[in-house]
Motif scaffolding. Structure first.
Motif, PDB file in Angstrom:
ATOM      1  N   LYS A   1      73.665  83.324  69.779  1.00  0.00           N
ATOM      2  CA  LYS A   1      74.497  83.017  70.935  1.00  0.00           C
ATOM      3  C   LYS A   1      74.639  84.231  71.841  1.00  0.00           C
ATOM      4  CE  LYS A   1      78.775  80.626  72.134  1.00  0.00           C
ATOM      5  NZ  LYS A   1      79.959  79.905  71.633  1.00  0.00           N
ATOM      6  N   TYR A   2      74.800  85.412  71.244  1.00  0.00           N
ATOM      7  CA  TYR A   2      74.938  86.637  72.033  1.00  0.00           C
ATOM      8  C   TYR A   2      73.681  86.885  72.858  1.00  0.00           C
ATOM      9  CZ  TYR A   2      75.354  91.550  73.256  1.00  0.00           C
ATOM     10  OH  TYR A   2      75.385  92.731  73.958  1.00  0.00           O
ATOM     11  N   ASP A   3      72.502  86.793  72.233  1.00  0.00           N
ATOM     12  CA  ASP A   3      71.262  87.097  72.952  1.00  0.00           C
ATOM     13  C   ASP A   3      70.916  86.025  73.980  1.00  0.00           C
ATOM     14  OD1 ASP A   3      70.753  89.575  71.856  1.00  0.00           O
ATOM     15  OD2 ASP A   3      69.724  88.751  70.116  1.00  0.00           O
ATOM     16  N   LEU A   4      71.251  84.766  73.699  1.00  0.00           N
ATOM     17  CA  LEU A   4      71.019  83.720  74.694  1.00  0.00           C
ATOM     18  C   LEU A   4      71.885  83.936  75.932  1.00  0.00           C
ATOM     19  CD1 LEU A   4      70.686  80.380  72.684  1.00  0.00           C
ATOM     20  CD2 LEU A   4      68.982  81.384  74.216  1.00  0.00           C
ATOM     21  N   LEU A   5      73.082  84.440  75.721  1.00  0.00           N
ATOM     22  CA  LEU A   5      74.009  84.634  76.837  1.00  0.00           C
ATOM     23  C   LEU A   5      73.733  85.934  77.581  1.00  0.00           C
ATOM     24  CD1 LEU A   5      76.501  83.452  78.284  1.00  0.00           C
ATOM     25  CD2 LEU A   5      77.935  84.738  76.695  1.00  0.00           C
TER      26      LEU A   5
ATOM     27  N   HIS B   1      67.155  87.357  79.743  1.00  0.00           N
ATOM     28  CA  HIS B   1      66.088  87.943  80.567  1.00  0.00           C
ATOM     29  C   HIS B   1      64.955  88.529  79.714  1.00  0.00           C
ATOM     30  CE1 HIS B   1      68.843  91.202  79.551  1.00  0.00           C
ATOM     31  NE2 HIS B   1      67.865  92.058  79.787  1.00  0.00           N
ATOM     32  N   LEU B   2      65.176  88.702  78.416  1.00  0.00           N
ATOM     33  CA  LEU B   2      64.126  89.229  77.540  1.00  0.00           C
ATOM     34  C   LEU B   2      63.132  88.145  77.120  1.00  0.00           C
ATOM     35  CD1 LEU B   2      66.265  91.574  75.255  1.00  0.00           C
ATOM     36  CD2 LEU B   2      64.989  92.164  77.316  1.00  0.00           C
ATOM     37  N   ASN B   3      63.499  86.850  77.369  1.00  0.00           N
ATOM     38  CA  ASN B   3      62.591  85.718  77.121  1.00  0.00           C
ATOM     39  C   ASN B   3      62.023  85.703  75.703  1.00  0.00           C
ATOM     40  OD1 ASN B   3      62.783  84.728  79.839  1.00  0.00           O
ATOM     41  ND2 ASN B   3      61.483  86.440  80.445  1.00  0.00           N
ATOM     42  N   LEU B   4      62.896  85.741  74.727  1.00  0.00           N
ATOM     43  CA  LEU B   4      62.470  85.706  73.322  1.00  0.00           C
ATOM     44  C   LEU B   4      62.080  84.273  72.950  1.00  0.00           C
ATOM     45  CD1 LEU B   4      65.242  88.003  71.780  1.00  0.00           C
ATOM     46  CD2 LEU B   4      62.870  88.610  72.334  1.00  0.00           C
ATOM     47  N   ASP B   5      60.841  84.111  72.595  1.00  0.00           N
ATOM     48  CA  ASP B   5      60.310  82.775  72.277  1.00  0.00           C
ATOM     49  C   ASP B   5      60.949  82.255  70.979  1.00  0.00           C
ATOM     50  OD1 ASP B   5      58.687  80.493  72.446  1.00  0.00           O
ATOM     51  OD2 ASP B   5      57.156  81.415  71.165  1.00  0.00           O
ATOM     52  N   GLY B   6      61.412  81.027  71.007  1.00  0.00           N
ATOM     53  CA  GLY B   6      61.988  80.403  69.821  1.00  0.00           C
ATOM     54  C   GLY B   6      63.468  80.656  69.635  1.00  0.00           C
ATOM     55  N   LEU B   7      64.066  81.483  70.500  1.00  0.00           N
ATOM     56  CA  LEU B   7      65.485  81.802  70.333  1.00  0.00           C
ATOM     57  C   LEU B   7      66.368  80.576  70.561  1.00  0.00           C
ATOM     58  CD1 LEU B   7      67.583  84.044  69.787  1.00  0.00           C
ATOM     59  CD2 LEU B   7      67.631  84.486  72.246  1.00  0.00           C
ATOM     60  N   ASP B   8      66.002  79.767  71.580  1.00  0.00           N
ATOM     61  CA  ASP B   8      66.828  78.581  71.842  1.00  0.00           C
ATOM     62  C   ASP B   8      66.731  77.575  70.701  1.00  0.00           C
ATOM     63  OD1 ASP B   8      64.197  78.098  72.383  1.00  0.00           O
ATOM     64  OD2 ASP B   8      64.542  77.002  74.261  1.00  0.00           O
ATOM     65  N   GLU B   9      65.560  77.432  70.099  1.00  0.00           N
ATOM     66  CA  GLU B   9      65.408  76.520  68.962  1.00  0.00           C
ATOM     67  C   GLU B   9      66.177  77.045  67.749  1.00  0.00           C
ATOM     68  OE1 GLU B   9      61.851  74.270  66.429  1.00  0.00           O
ATOM     69  OE2 GLU B   9      61.343  75.795  67.925  1.00  0.00           O
ATOM     70  N   LEU B  10      66.112  78.351  67.545  1.00  0.00           N
ATOM     71  CA  LEU B  10      66.872  78.962  66.445  1.00  0.00           C
ATOM     72  C   LEU B  10      68.360  78.735  66.631  1.00  0.00           C
ATOM     73  CD1 LEU B  10      67.170  80.764  63.943  1.00  0.00           C
ATOM     74  CD2 LEU B  10      66.998  82.763  65.436  1.00  0.00           C
TER      75      LEU B  10
ATOM     76  N   LYS C   1      69.862  76.220  68.101  1.00  0.00           N
ATOM     77  CA  LYS C   1      70.231  74.833  67.799  1.00  0.00           C
ATOM     78  C   LYS C   1      70.354  74.610  66.297  1.00  0.00           C
ATOM     79  CE  LYS C   1      67.943  73.013  71.948  1.00  0.00           C
ATOM     80  NZ  LYS C   1      66.770  72.258  72.440  1.00  0.00           N
ATOM     81  N   VAL C   2      69.420  75.172  65.529  1.00  0.00           N
ATOM     82  CA  VAL C   2      69.473  75.030  64.069  1.00  0.00           C
ATOM     83  C   VAL C   2      70.683  75.780  63.509  1.00  0.00           C
ATOM     84  CG1 VAL C   2      68.277  75.491  61.895  1.00  0.00           C
ATOM     85  CG2 VAL C   2      66.982  74.735  63.899  1.00  0.00           C
ATOM     86  N   ALA C   3      70.867  77.007  63.971  1.00  0.00           N
ATOM     87  CA  ALA C   3      71.987  77.822  63.481  1.00  0.00           C
ATOM     88  C   ALA C   3      73.325  77.184  63.827  1.00  0.00           C
ATOM     89  CB  ALA C   3      71.901  79.234  64.069  1.00  0.00           C
ATOM     90  N   GLN C   4      73.417  76.575  65.013  1.00  0.00           N
ATOM     91  CA  GLN C   4      74.679  75.952  65.420  1.00  0.00           C
ATOM     92  C   GLN C   4      75.009  74.755  64.529  1.00  0.00           C
ATOM     93  OE1 GLN C   4      74.888  74.015  69.330  1.00  0.00           O
ATOM     94  NE2 GLN C   4      76.892  74.969  69.636  1.00  0.00           N
ATOM     95  N   LEU C   5      73.999  73.934  64.205  1.00  0.00           N
ATOM     96  CA  LEU C   5      74.222  72.791  63.315  1.00  0.00           C
ATOM     97  C   LEU C   5      74.807  73.241  61.978  1.00  0.00           C
ATOM     98  CD1 LEU C   5      71.050  70.549  63.841  1.00  0.00           C
ATOM     99  CD2 LEU C   5      73.431  69.887  64.249  1.00  0.00           C
ATOM    100  N   LEU C   6      74.248  74.310  61.435  1.00  0.00           N
ATOM    101  CA  LEU C   6      74.719  74.815  60.146  1.00  0.00           C
ATOM    102  C   LEU C   6      76.070  75.523  60.272  1.00  0.00           C
ATOM    103  CD1 LEU C   6      71.295  76.142  58.835  1.00  0.00           C
ATOM    104  CD2 LEU C   6      72.666  74.351  57.746  1.00  0.00           C
ATOM    105  N   ALA C   7      76.214  76.350  61.318  1.00  0.00           N
ATOM    106  CA  ALA C   7      77.452  77.127  61.476  1.00  0.00           C
ATOM    107  C   ALA C   7      78.651  76.230  61.733  1.00  0.00           C
ATOM    108  CB  ALA C   7      77.304  78.141  62.616  1.00  0.00           C
ATOM    109  N   ASP C   8      78.449  75.137  62.472  1.00  0.00           N
ATOM    110  CA  ASP C   8      79.566  74.222  62.749  1.00  0.00           C
ATOM    111  C   ASP C   8      80.132  73.627  61.472  1.00  0.00           C
ATOM    112  OD1 ASP C   8      79.490  74.672  65.411  1.00  0.00           O
ATOM    113  OD2 ASP C   8      78.552  72.772  65.982  1.00  0.00           O
ATOM    114  N   GLY C   9      79.301  73.546  60.429  1.00  0.00           N
ATOM    115  CA  GLY C   9      79.796  73.067  59.149  1.00  0.00           C
ATOM    116  C   GLY C   9      80.269  74.181  58.248  1.00  0.00           C
ATOM    117  N   VAL C  10      79.567  75.304  58.265  1.00  0.00           N
ATOM    118  CA  VAL C  10      79.877  76.404  57.346  1.00  0.00           C
ATOM    119  C   VAL C  10      81.182  77.104  57.710  1.00  0.00           C
ATOM    120  CG1 VAL C  10      79.134  78.703  56.601  1.00  0.00           C
ATOM    121  CG2 VAL C  10      77.504  76.816  56.616  1.00  0.00           C
ATOM    122  N   ILE C  11      81.355  77.469  58.998  1.00  0.00           N
ATOM    123  CA  ILE C  11      82.507  78.307  59.382  1.00  0.00           C
ATOM    124  C   ILE C  11      83.843  77.664  59.031  1.00  0.00           C
ATOM    125  CG2 ILE C  11      83.720  79.362  61.343  1.00  0.00           C
ATOM    126  CD1 ILE C  11      80.936  79.880  62.592  1.00  0.00           C
TER     127      ILE C  11
END
Length: 1050
Positions: A733-737, A741-750, A752-762
């Motif tokens: 979330k920090y790097d997406l926000l 501008h660094l255009n890290l490939d796969g960060l947005d997909e990562l 989405k997966v991390a958010q699905l898990l974190a919304d349950g874990v936290i």
């Protein structure tokens, strides 16, 4: 003119301005009133006479008004007084004392008047070195008397108004200079100044936190004192002005102890008309400056009172045979112009509740999470280098088995110097597995060096190092007598990151503005007026974390419409309370158990969460909120994390090559964390240069992602660590926000997966089911819950007390005139004074600061305020994610406790469902409790006090969402919007204070474990005086020559 008393006005003409225009100079206003009595002739000497003519030619007079101002010949005035012997309002010889702050403090102490703790540094020549004066990074020491920052530095010259306040490195450091008003400013913050002045003699004194408000007191004789509050220049230095350009001040009531101080100041300096500065701090009051002759500006009521009191003085001194009784109608009242309003918008004093009755807001309690931050980081490495082991011994007192913590600038600089000598100048290529550990150790030392070099200097808030000895050997003592232990290996733990970002500061400030405009119905921008008039009882608490403290300061900046840097606001307004708002130790065992059970649920095959029997209340199931395919998402999370880490590694290698040749930082200066404390915008230059936003370089960014990759999955044990899921989500979330501008490939997909898990874990880390959530939440938030109940109780008791006083007023107003006169003359003045004195003495001895501070009140007789007795208590608690979750869990599941079986929750079913769907309480999420008083029902009726609860999810908008123009614009600024408040109760429901207390008390720290509570004191007489009492007081009080230390007090 025969028979009239001649009043000589021997002052420079700039101090006397007569005329009929509204609000001309106070002196002119008062002299006009004295003339109107018909008993006095006023003779103004004039500048030419005073400055050029000998005193023998000066006019004769019976009473003399004379006081020093710049260019005034004080010795000449003394010669005139010795020659003609007029009655002196202010004695002249004593005015010399006011030019030397040392003599002022000495005189105050001689008369037993409280002053701040202080020490004197006297220099005979500029920059003189003094063996009794020591300056260190965060304190000065004078004759062994230590003053920790923040402290105040005042020139001994009373005419030099350049006063400095120095702030501690733990708050960002820097200095604020206070000075005489210049335009709209009365102070200036200098973040780079950290050393005290040495060119002269100074007083050093303890900084007194006053809640952002100063009090100026004006005496007219020893028995009359008028006090006004204004916004303190310490906070932001901006002068608050009305539409006429006048500084906004509000009349306030003095406590009995403060009235006695005013009397003593008047007597000590023999200045009947005298102004002085009062500091109200932590329930006590101190005099910090005495100004001499001063009049209140812009108050017709004060002009009336001052003229009446001065008239009595003059008549008693020179015509005691004449009656000093005040006429029924004051001679100037007939044509008196209407006093204009102050120009601060206000939208009424009350709101109409949802139940049809008029309600008054009495209390606002908010628990708020900090703003957007950088990811929290930790580096652990075992060290055997002698330089580092010696450093540990240097700062732990030479104890070989004791750990040491390095946090100050001096300590961290020592560590940086040692690390620079140990880090290899170039990276060696990894040639074999046998060298792997050495290479990893060198990389970690390089990371430590990079962290310590970050920002250009140390602020002490965001970086700390622990050194813990692990192994020891016996060595011979240096003197050859026996052996001693010496450490040979230690564990170094460097904690850094978690820094409030520019977005976090902006979020907090915006939320403060939102509260100002929306949480105080009927006030609007008038909240500022509530605060300045002491009708707003504000306290801000923060945990010990730097990001939380700075969030609190930025919020206060928005709430109170302040300007400037955050460090002075933090020091002036925010109190740290780590015992209430920090730490998870009290529930560590239960949290570990929850994490273990959570790991079992996620890593087990099949359906993650069983909702059997909970279809209507899915939040009641174990592991509620976890995705059904959590175990399948973990490998995907790992693969995507590796993909991002590899890209950041390449960027770090490129940066390292550039730094080896020509540093990119030669063009783009290093990020200065201290200067960024007040920034609310993005780092355009760094982003344009292709660097990460903020203070993080690519080396540290790579270290962050590499650690996540290593910790998320243990390849040797083939095991996932689910506790790393929130950290992966945090970094995504920090790097997406901030680093899109660094255009890290796969960060947005990562993400989405991390958010699905974190919304349950936290949410499940604080308990996998409601009963466990309640147990953990009540342990972590126990002290905070107890404090909230104390806040509500104190507000209720205060409101009931005021209601009783108003009821008594109404009864007294129905008395006949004879009874009323007798009651006022024989009971109101002296009876009130005695009762006030006793309650004040009592309250000063109490430890409960919330009770002590309730005695400061607006003076309704002088205030241009529609509801002078309105009083709102605000308590703001800034904390971290763990405490927000814990408090919310205690509130929503409190009815599950065995002692409350059968009770409905204080939160509605629809709100429970919204909370279940909310999952994340993001940055700047908050819980607000507002208490309203229904003044139309009986005091004993439970419906007298109503609690309204709301919450906000905070800035939980996904950085991938840009559905509207506002979200897109905020995303460009690296800032996510804060969601608005949502109700925790049904519309039309009624949660009484009585039920709230009953439901929360089982989980709250008992009141007896806090400092001893008391019923709010100091109200006696504050609202019971009628408008005519002041005129009668003139006849009742002893004045001047008849005064004594035990006389009546105003």
């Amino acid at each position: 003119m025969e028979g009239k008393i001649i009043i000589g006005v021997c002052v420079l003409e700039k101090k006397v301005k007569c005329g009929s225009e509204a609000f001309s100079a106070p002196m002119g206003q008062i002299l006009d009133r004295l003339r109107a009595f018909g008993e006095f002739e006023v003779v103004i000497f004039g500048d030419k006479l005073i400055l050029e003519d000998p005193v023998e030619r000066w006019p004769l007079c019976d009473c003399l008004i004379a006081f020093y101002s710049t260019g005034y010949p004080l010795e000449k005035a003394e010669a005139y007084a010795a020659l003609r012997k007029p009655y002196l309002v202010n004695e002249l010889e004593q005015q010399h004392l006011l030019h030397d702050r040392r003599k002022v403090y000495e005189r105050l102490e001689m008369f037993g008047i409280p002053v701040p703790r202080y020490a004197l540094v006297n220099r005979e020549v500029p920059n003189q070195e003094l063996d009794y004066f020591v300056e260190e990074e965060d304190y000065v020491e004078v004759h062994g008397n230590r003053f920790w920052k923040p402290f105040v530095e005042k020139p001994v010259d009373g005419d030099n108004h350049s006063i400095m306040i120095y702030y501690p490195s733990s708050a960002g450091g820097g200095m604020k200079e206070l000075f005489r008003k210049v335009g709209n400013r009365s102070s200036e913050f200098h973040p780079e100044v950290r050393r005290v002045r040495r060119e002269g003699s100074y007083i050093y004194e303890e900084f007194m936190p006053t809640g952002g408000t100063d009090v100026k007191v004006y005496t007219v004789g020893p028995e009359y004192a008028h006090a006004e509050a204004r916004k303190s220049p310490v906070v932001d230095g901006v002068v608050m002005r009305n539409h006429d350009g006048k500084e906004v001040r509000y009349p306030v009531l003095l406590t009995p102890a403060e009235k006695q101080m005013a009397r003593e100041v008047c007597i000590a300096f023999r200045q009947l008309v005298c102004g002085f500065d009062l500091l109200r701090s932590e329930g006590r009051s101190y005099v910090c400056d005495v100004n001499g002759w001063s009049f209140v500006k812009n108050s017709y009521k004060y002009y009336d009172d001052a003229a009446c009191v001065l008239r009595k003085m003059f008549l008693e001194a020179r015509a005691p045979h004449l009656s000093s009784t005040i006429p029924p109608v004051l001679p100037w009242k007939i044509n008196e112009p209407v006093q204009p309003c102050e120009g601060l918008t206000r939208q009424g004093s009350g709101i109409i509740g949802t139940f049809g009755q008029a309600e008054e807001l009495r209390c606002v309690i908010a628990i708020i999470r900090h703003g957007d931050r950088t990811p929290k980081q930790k580096v652990k490495l075992k060290v055997t280098e002698e330089k580092l082991l010696n450093l540990m011994l240097k700062y732990n007192g030479g104890k070989p088995r004791s750990e040491t913590k390095l946090k100050s600038a001096v300590q961290l600089q020592d560590l940086l110097d040692a690390t620079r000598m140990l880090v290899p100048r170039a990276r060696s290529d990894r040639e074999s597995d046998s060298e792997a550990e050495d290479i990893e150790h060198a990389e970690k030392l390089r990371q430590v060096k990079a962290v310590l070099e970050e920002g250009g200097h140390f602020s002490g808030i965001y970086r700390k190092v622990q050194l813990k000895p692990l192994k020891w050997i016996k060595v011979a003592k240096s003197n050859g007598e026996g052996e001693e232990e010496r450490p040979v290996e230690a564990l170094m733990v460097l904690k850094y990151g978690g820094v409030l970002t520019h977005a976090g500061r902006k979020q907090a400030e915006e939320l403060g503005r939102y509260f100002r405009n929306n949480m105080y119905p009927g006030e609007g921008t008038g909240l500022l007026r509530l605060h300045s008039t002491y009708r707003h009882d504000l306290k801000i608490y923060s945990s010990d974390e730097g990001r939380v403290q700075m969030s609190a300061a930025a919020f206060a900046k928005g709430l109170l419409d302040l300007e400037g840097q955050l460090t002075p606001i933090l020091v002036s307004l925010v109190s740290k309370d780590s015992s209430m708002l920090d730490g998870l130790d009290s529930a560590s065992t239960e949290i570990e158990a929850a994490k273990f059970m959570l790991n079992e649920i996620i890593t087990s095959a099949g359906k993650t969460t069983q909702y059997n029997g909970f279809s209507k209340c899915p939040w009641m199931a174990d592991g509620a909120g976890l995705p059904d395919n959590a175990s399948e998402l973990l490998p995907k999370l790992m693969d995507l994390t590796k993909k991002v880490t590899e890209q950041v590694k390449l960027l770090a290698m490129e940066e390292d090559e550039k730094l080896t040749e020509t540093s990119v930082y030669d063009v783009i200066p290093p990020y200065d964390q201290a200067k960024a404390l007040g920034k609310t915008n993005i780092d355009v230059d760094r982003i344009a240069a292709g660097l990460p936003c903020g203070s993080e370089g690519f080396l540290l960014m790579f270290a962050r992602w590499r650690k996540l990759e290593r910790d998320l999955y243990n390849e040797r044990k083939e095991r996932f660590d689910i506790t790393q899921i929130p950290d992966v989500y945090d970094s995504c979330k920090y790097d997406l926000l901030h680093n899109a501008h660094l255009n890290l490939d796969g960060l947005d997909e990562l993400f989405k997966v991390a958010q699905l898990l974190a919304d349950g874990v936290i949410p499940n880390e604080y308990g996998i089911n409601p009963k466990q959530k309640l147990k953990i939440g009540s342990k972590i938030a126990r002290r905070l819950l107890g404090k909230i109940l104390i806040d509500l109780r104190n507000t209720r008791e205060e409101a009931i007390y005021v209601a009783g006083l108003k009821s008594k007023q109404e009864q007294q107003s129905n008395m006949n005139d004879a009874e009323k006169d007798y009651s006022e003359e024989h009971h109101t003045c002296y009876g009130e004074i005695r009762s006030c004195g006793s309650t004040s003495d009592k309250s000063l001895d109490q430890d409960d600061e919330d009770d002590r501070e309730t005695k400061y009140r607006l003076d309704p007789k002088y205030a241009n305020v529609r509801t002078p007795d309105r009083h709102v208590r605000t308590r703001l608690y800034f904390t971290s994610e763990s405490h927000i979750h814990s408090l919310m869990n205690a509130l929503r599941y409190c009815n599950l406790d065995e002692s409350l079986q059968g009770e409905d929750s204080v939160i509605s079913d629809s709100a429970l469902e919204r909370l279940y769907k909310t999952r994340e309480l993001d940055y700047m999420s908050y819980i607000v409790l507002r208490m309203f008083e229904n003044t139309e029902v009986a005091l004993e009726d439970p419906k007298r006090f109503r609690i309204e609860m709301t919450f906000s999810r905070g800035a939980d908008l996904s950085p991938l969402e840009m559905n509207d123009s506002e979200a897109a614009l905020l995303h460009q600024e690296h800032t996510l919007p804060i969601m608005g408040p949502e109700r925790l109760q049904e519309v039309g429901s009624y949660l009484t204070l009585e039920k709230m207390e009953r439901m929360i008390r089982p989980f709250a720290m008992p009141a007896e474990d806090f400092p001893p509570p008391t019923t709010p004191q100091g109200f006696s007489g504050y609202f019971s005086k009628s408008a005519s009492v002041l005129e009668r007081l003139v006849n009742l009080w002893p004045f001047h020559k008849y005064g004594n230390a035990n006389g009546g007090k105003k």
